[in-house]
Design an enzyme around this catalytic site. Sequence first.
Site, PDB file in Angstrom:
ATOM      1  N   ARG A 139       0.812  -1.264   0.115  1.00  0.00           N
ATOM      2  CA  ARG A 139       0.095  -0.036  -0.053  1.00  0.00           C
ATOM      3  C   ARG A 139       1.043   1.379   0.238  1.00  0.00           C
ATOM      4  NH1 ARG A 139      -4.327   0.398   4.191  1.00  0.00           N
ATOM      5  NH2 ARG A 139      -5.324   2.081   3.017  1.00  0.00           N
ATOM      6  N   CYS A 157      -1.006   6.585   8.530  1.00  0.00           N
ATOM      7  CA  CYS A 157      -1.536   5.283   7.984  1.00  0.00           C
ATOM      8  C   CYS A 157      -2.449   5.459   7.133  1.00  0.00           C
ATOM      9  CB  CYS A 157      -1.877   4.264   9.150  1.00  0.00           C
ATOM     10  SG  CYS A 157      -3.223   4.807  10.130  1.00  0.00           S
TER      11      CYS A 157
END
Length: 269
Positions: free
Chosen positions: A178, A237
């Site tokens: 990611r 995040c």
Amino acid sequence: MSQRILLSAKQLEAGLREGDCLAVDCRFELENPARGREAWLDGHIPGACYAHLDDDLSSPIEPHTGRHPLPSTRRFANFLGRIGWTDDRLLVAYDDGPGAFALRLWWLMRYHGKPAALLDGGLAAWKSAGGGFEAGEKACRPTAVPQLRPDPAMTVQTAELAEEPGRFTIVDARGSERFTGAVEPLDSRAGHIPGALSRPFGSNLELNGRFREAEELREDFEDLLNEADLGTVVHSCGSGVSACHNLFAMELAGLTGTRLYPGSWSEWI
């Protein structure tokens, strides 16, 4: 006990027996938001109430926010009163094991000036230690809604990061795929904040899901940060949840004073 932020299953069991601790189940699945509560109903640590990431530990999404905006102080205080938390009991959060969701609750307690801890290894560690379980709806005994005051200095907002990008050292807790943008299952754009460093939160754990030794964590983060001032370190995040894992790991390692970017990638984009 209130000075400790990481408890073993045996320590939690003793704290529950003495009435010094309040366990809170934080299990959650991003793809199936109802599943965590269902799992809690199927079986949980005796006396543990449930904290839902969306309903209890976040505020509703707005056009300018990420996927999990911080709850208002009133919302969070009402939650603590509803589950029966009081200042004389150490709140101990747990989830399926890694702590990615439980540490959101730990951080929210710290953000509001209250001590809290994590069950090291989560439910797997509790089972391994022979801890008991109970099933079904837990009738939590509400207490007075506590008076809370947040500490905004523990966070960094999008405008600050955008206006002074060179001032901060951003540590991204998402998995490497990611971070690089190879995959993006949750957000509308892939990639990472320019200049961010990659530190997947799973790097903080042993294979059994428990936290690595403090000295090992300290060496890792010092290598990653390359002498950056801890006051400039910001944890990010996807939505400000698993970022708390790296912040917690740094606290364990004695590297204190770092901050959270609550909006994270989902707000940045």
